[in-house]
Structures are given as structure tokens and as C-alpha cells.
Design a protein around this motif. Structure first.
Motif, short mmCIF file in Angstrom:
data_model
loop_
_atom_site.label_atom_id
_atom_site.label_comp_id
_atom_site.label_asym_id
_atom_site.label_seq_id
_atom_site.Cartn_x
_atom_site.Cartn_y
_atom_site.Cartn_z
N THR A 314 27.81 -41.17 90.78
CA THR A 314 26.98 -40.60 91.33
C THR A 314 26.73 -39.39 92.09
N ILE A 315 26.52 -37.84 92.12
CA ILE A 315 26.69 -37.28 92.75
C ILE A 315 24.80 -36.76 92.79
N VAL A 316 23.73 -37.31 93.29
CA VAL A 316 22.74 -35.86 92.70
C VAL A 316 22.56 -35.03 93.93
N LEU A 322 25.20 -33.99 89.78
CA LEU A 322 25.46 -32.87 89.49
C LEU A 322 27.11 -33.27 89.65
N ASP A 323 27.68 -34.54 89.42
CA ASP A 323 28.65 -35.14 88.65
C ASP A 323 28.50 -36.41 89.21
N GLU A 324 29.42 -36.94 87.99
CA GLU A 324 28.97 -38.60 88.12
C GLU A 324 30.13 -39.11 87.91
N GLN A 325 31.08 -39.63 88.14
CA GLN A 325 32.42 -41.21 87.11
C GLN A 325 32.07 -42.06 86.60
N SER A 371 37.04 -31.77 91.52
CA SER A 371 35.75 -32.44 91.83
C SER A 371 35.21 -33.04 92.60
N PRO A 372 34.14 -32.91 92.80
CA PRO A 372 33.93 -33.49 94.10
C PRO A 372 33.57 -34.87 94.41
N ILE A 373 33.85 -35.90 93.30
CA ILE A 373 34.29 -37.26 93.65
C ILE A 373 35.59 -37.49 93.02
#
Length: 386
Positions: A314-316, A322-325, A371-373
């Protein structure tokens, strides 16, 4: 560093089929994508990526030596106590590592930053070593990229040399989940490099690894002893599998060795930051239950200790996801790493995969996503030195 749109070879799929690259498309979506490539200067490669890769690997080895001798760290990494002695023995024997891949944030302007270390079972090595080199040669030949272009890529030659040094003429068994196309392709490629090194090889699925009660040891389908095995199968899975309890009773030597279970754990990120505070190629990182994690404030990346392909990351930012998988990981605990946004090239976020073979930096793979992930469906793009 720049992202350069270019023509794709009209016969690249046929070329892929000829060299065994069968997983270039996954679930109908491109995995290999040569409609663009990433261009670098020689200085960016040598000073920006190659040199830091060697330094980070050296730090990781120093860290491994400290962790393996301290049960506090082993507990922190959630490594089962039953396997501590196996890990320590493999370290003391200096069991050899074949390869690994550092994932780095790099944009050509600032310093490379370590995101994580794929130390145990990294894939995408065939694409990096072989298929992107084929792309370079053919793209130059067809005048699709500049004739002066080169590539940071001696992975194939390094693998052959490493097999000769590590295995020294012995037979090697290669095992993993052969029903998975990507894993099967990776195993087939590594088997080919071992054969080119003059080794005798046998390939079998991980479920086909047998056990001989008399004398105690792992065997293949022909009841032959498995003395040296390359496994494309994570140590944390082996530790919990049925035959994991038999590891301590078997004389088999493994590639990657048991001590790589330490470095493949994302818990090394806070440990590296603790051991080498403020190192320019590291990001601040802490275990989630460490009060010092508050130093990251409300912007960070939350990662499980044992996650793969971006699962459960998870990007917080500013306290908001902000984004999560999604994924199956996280019961083992989390780390928090300072948020270092990936470079954005017209909506595409690349991660640099910097390869080490026998601890020598020797090549790049680039995965990008909208996605940034970076996840399992992120695309592989080639690179060139211009």
C-alpha cells in the motif's frame, strides 16, 4: 534517462517462439512491450546504477552475517526457529549464491534508491539476459534505434562462468513449479546456462522431489541422489512444506542457499537503515510496530515481510491510501518505507531491476506500469545505452 517511443519488430512474436519465450503475453495482455525503450547514458549506468548495486549488495552481505548470528533479528524477520541452524550452517560453509536482483528507484537525476532485494527466486532473467539483447541487435540492424546503441547486459556470460565456479563439474538438479509458464521458462533458461557451463542437469517439478528413508536424502524420479539443487521456490514456502522438516537431515546443497532466506525478507529494509543510517542509496524504513516508524509521518509505503509481485503493498500519501494491491500476505507483519515516488514518464512508472550474478552487477531489466506499484502484470521494456 528517457523513455523513447519506437517501432516494434513485426516478427517479434515469431522470434520469441523460436527462442522459447512463451510467456511474452499473459492473460491476453502484453508482458513484453517493445513499443518503447528506456535510454540511458553510460555515466547513468556505470555511476548511477552499477556502482550503487555493488555497494548495496556488499551491505546486504554484511547485514546477513550480523542477522544470522543474532536470534533477536531472526525472530524479527519471523524466520522459524527450527531452521536457524540450517541458515547458520549454510552461511558458515560459504554456500554460494548464483544470482539476485535489486529493485531500484532511479530517474537519471537523483541517486538510485533501494526499494527491495529479490534475493532468493528472482524471475525475468531470461527476458533480461536473452530477449532484450536480441531486440537490441535486431533493432540496430533494422535501423529502429541508433547504430551506436549498446546495452548493460553481460548476464548470460556471467551465469555460465558462475555455474563453472559454483558447481565445478557436478550434476545439478533444477526444480520449481513447472506448471507455471514463467517459472518453467526461467528454469529452462538456467538449465541451458548450466549445460553451457559443462554441467550435467536434471529438471523436475518441486512436487517430484522424493525422499529416501534409508540413509536420508532427497532423490529424483530415478531414485538418484540430489546433491546440488537449484530451486525456483521460496525458502519461506519450503520451511512450511511437508518435506521442509527433512531439510536438516539431507546433505543436499541448495542454490540459492538457506542464508538467502534472510536477504529475501523485506525486514532487511529497516535493518539496513539501522545498520547504515542515512546511506545515500537507502530509504528510511522501520518495522511497523517500531515507534520510530512515526518519523515517516503520513507518507510511506507499507510492505509485508514476505510479499511477492507487489501483493499487499500500500502506498500511503498524506495519510490516505494512494494505491494498493490485494494479496495473501501480511500475517507475518509489515515494514514501512519512506515514500520515494517512481519517475513518471507520460503516465508510466518504471522500476529498475539491477541484476547480480555471483555478486557482480551485470545487467538491467525494466518493468513499468500505469500504477506506481509494480505487480505481476507490469510490462517488461528493453533498454539501451545511447
Amino acid at each position: 534517462m528517457q523513455r523513447i517511443v519506437c517501432l516494434e519488430r513485426d516478427d517479434w512474436r515469431e522470434t520469441a517462439a523460436q527462442c522459447g519465450f512463451v510467456f511474452h503475453t499473459i492473460d491476453g495482455e502484453r508482458y513484453w512491450d517493445e513499443r518503447a525503450y528506456y535510454g540511458f547514458t553510460l555515466e547513468e549506468i556505470e555511476r548511477g546504477i552499477e556502482t550503487p548495486t555493488g555497494e548495496i549488495d556488499a551491505m546486504c552481505l554484511e547485514l546477513a552475517g550480523r542477522v544470522i548470528g543474532d536470534e533477536r533479528y531472526l525472530r524479527r524477520l519471523k524466520i522459524p526457529e527450527a531452521f536457524w541452524s540450517l541458515i547458520a550452517e549454510s552461511w558458515k560453509r560459504n554456500d554460494r549464491s548464483l544470482y539476485g536482483r535489486l529493485d531500484l528507484k532511479f530517474d537519471g537525476n537523483g541517486l538510485a534508491k533501494l526499494l527491495e532485494y529479490n534475493a532468493d527466486t528472482p524471475t525475468s532473467i531470461f527476458e533480461a539476459a536473452v530477449f532484450q539483447w536480441t531486440w537490441l541487435e535486431q533493432a540496430i540492424e533494422r535501423r529502429m534505434i541508433p547504430a551506436r546503441a549498446d546495452q548493460f547486459n553481460s548476464i548470460h556470460e556471467r551465469l555460465i562462468a558462475a555455474w563453472k565456479e559454483i558447481a565445478a563439474g557436478r550434476q545439478v538438479h533444477l526444480t520449481g513449479i513447472t506448471g507455471n509458464e514463467e517459472d518453467a521458462g526461467t528454469l529452462a533458461y538456467l538449465e541451458d546456462t548450466a549445460r553451457q557451463a559443462g554441467l550435467s542437469t536434471r529438471l523436475l517439478d518441486i512436487e517430484q522431489v522424493g525422499w529416501r528413508d534409508e540413509g536420508g536424502g532427497f532423490v529424483d524420479l530415478d531414485d538418484c541422489d540430489i546433491a546440488l539443487a537449484f530451486k525456483l521456490y521460496p525458502w519461506e514456502w519450503m520451511f512450511h512444506d511437508t518435506f521442509g522438516a527433512k531439510l536438516k537431515d539431507a546433505p543436499t546443497r541448495w542454490i540459492e542457499p538457506q542464508w538467502k532466506a534472510v536477504l529475501s525478507n523485506k525486514g532487511i529494509l529497516p535493518l539496513l537503515w539501522e545498520m547504515f543510517p542515512n546511506h545515500p542509496n537507502l530509504l528510511p524504513a522501520f518495522f511497523e510496530d517500531d515507534p520510530r516508524a512515526a518519523e515517516l509521518s503520513t507518507s510511506y509505503v507499507r510492505k509485508p515481510l514476505l510479499s511477492r509481485e507487489g501483493a499487499n503493498v500500500t502506498i500511503v500519501s498524506g495519510g490516505m491510501p494512494l494505491d494498493e494491491q490485494e494479496g495473501p500476505y501480511g500475517a507475518e507483519g509489515f515494514v514501512r518505507q519512506a515514500l520515494a515516488p517512481l519517475p513518471n514518464f507520460s503516465g508510466f512508472y518504471p522500476v529498475i531491476g539491477s541484476w547480480l550474478v555471483n555478486h557482480e552487477p551485470c545487467g538491467l531489466s525494466i518493468r513499468e506500469d500505469e500504477s506506481p506499484i509494480t505487480g505481476n502484470r507490469s510490462r517488461f521494456l528493453p533498454h539501451a545505452i545511447l
